[in-house]
Design a protein around this motif. Structure first.
Motif, short mmCIF file in Angstrom:
data_model
loop_
_atom_site.label_atom_id
_atom_site.label_comp_id
_atom_site.label_asym_id
_atom_site.label_seq_id
_atom_site.Cartn_x
_atom_site.Cartn_y
_atom_site.Cartn_z
N ASP A 31 22.65 -26.96 -26.47
CA ASP A 31 23.27 -27.32 -27.75
C ASP A 31 24.11 -28.56 -27.50
O ASP A 31 24.11 -29.08 -26.38
CB ASP A 31 24.03 -26.13 -28.37
CG ASP A 31 25.33 -25.77 -27.66
OD1 ASP A 31 25.83 -26.55 -26.81
OD2 ASP A 31 25.86 -24.68 -27.94
N PRO A 32 24.84 -29.07 -28.49
CA PRO A 32 25.61 -30.30 -28.25
C PRO A 32 26.69 -30.16 -27.17
O PRO A 32 27.16 -31.16 -26.63
CB PRO A 32 26.25 -30.58 -29.61
CG PRO A 32 25.31 -29.97 -30.59
CD PRO A 32 24.82 -28.71 -29.92
N LEU A 33 27.07 -28.91 -26.83
CA LEU A 33 28.15 -28.70 -25.87
C LEU A 33 27.68 -28.19 -24.51
O LEU A 33 28.47 -28.11 -23.57
CB LEU A 33 29.16 -27.70 -26.45
CG LEU A 33 29.71 -28.05 -27.84
CD1 LEU A 33 30.57 -26.93 -28.38
CD2 LEU A 33 30.48 -29.36 -27.78
N ALA A 34 26.41 -27.79 -24.39
CA ALA A 34 25.93 -27.20 -23.15
C ALA A 34 24.45 -27.48 -22.95
O ALA A 34 23.70 -27.64 -23.92
CB ALA A 34 26.16 -25.69 -23.18
N ASP A 35 24.06 -27.51 -21.69
CA ASP A 35 22.65 -27.62 -21.32
C ASP A 35 22.50 -26.88 -20.00
O ASP A 35 22.81 -27.44 -18.94
CB ASP A 35 22.24 -29.09 -21.20
CG ASP A 35 20.74 -29.25 -20.95
OD1 ASP A 35 19.98 -28.26 -21.11
OD2 ASP A 35 20.33 -30.36 -20.58
N VAL A 36 22.10 -25.61 -20.07
CA VAL A 36 22.08 -24.75 -18.89
C VAL A 36 20.74 -24.06 -18.73
O VAL A 36 19.97 -23.93 -19.70
CB VAL A 36 23.22 -23.71 -18.94
CG1 VAL A 36 24.58 -24.40 -18.99
CG2 VAL A 36 23.06 -22.76 -20.12
N THR A 37 20.50 -23.58 -17.51
CA THR A 37 19.28 -22.87 -17.20
C THR A 37 19.62 -21.65 -16.34
O THR A 37 20.48 -21.74 -15.44
CB THR A 37 18.31 -23.78 -16.42
OG1 THR A 37 18.03 -24.94 -17.22
CG2 THR A 37 17.01 -23.08 -16.11
N GLY A 38 18.94 -20.55 -16.60
CA GLY A 38 19.11 -19.35 -15.81
C GLY A 38 20.13 -18.39 -16.39
O GLY A 38 21.03 -18.78 -17.14
N HIS A 39 19.97 -17.14 -16.05
CA HIS A 39 20.81 -16.08 -16.61
C HIS A 39 22.30 -16.29 -16.35
O HIS A 39 23.12 -16.09 -17.26
CB HIS A 39 20.38 -14.72 -16.07
CG HIS A 39 19.03 -14.30 -16.56
ND1 HIS A 39 18.38 -13.20 -16.07
CD2 HIS A 39 18.20 -14.82 -17.50
CE1 HIS A 39 17.21 -13.06 -16.68
NE2 HIS A 39 17.09 -14.03 -17.55
#
Length: 127
Positions: free
Chosen positions: A43-51
């Motif tokens: 989203d505009p505030l985060a870019d993450v991968t994995g649990h």
């Protein structure tokens, strides 16, 4: 043309269960049920991968908005391996909803989320 199925609705329900989990073990279990192991959230505030990283984003949202829950707005719209749905972040004490948006998710064959693309439509006004 939407061909929304139970698969799309079930994926969204698991997604909201994860976002509303506050206890660490319940959150980990809900994230694992909703996302694939290599699933992502952007989203505009985060870019993450994995649990673990997804759970960290959810934990941070709860820290910023204690006493709030994520609730769906309207129905889930979906076709093929893609669904979209609107949501709002609601204060359980007074019913205010300072944050709202919508998400587009891609699903795997087993109905778990591979990727979330989140959009923020309403944010609180800061001083």
């Amino acid at each position: 043309m939407s061909v929304n199925t139970d698969r799309h609705e079930s994926a969204a329900a698991r997604y909201f269960e994860a976002w509303n989990a506050t206890e660490p073990q319940a959150l980990a279990k809900a994230v694992a049920a909703a996302w694939t192991a290599d699933g992502g959230y952007t989203d505009p505030l985060a870019d993450v991968t994995g649990h673990e990283q997804i759970a960290a984003v959810i934990t941070a949202a709860h820290a910023q908005f204690p006493g709030f829950v994520f609730r769906p707005l309207g129905v889930v719209d979906g076709h093929h391996d893609t669904a979209r749905f609107a949501w709002e972040l609601v204060n359980e004490a007074d019913g205010s909803a300072p944050v709202a948006g919508f998400d587009v998710v891609t699903l795997t064959e087993d109905g778990r989320i591979q990727k979330v693309f989140g959009f923020l439509d309403r944010l609180p006004v800061t001083a």
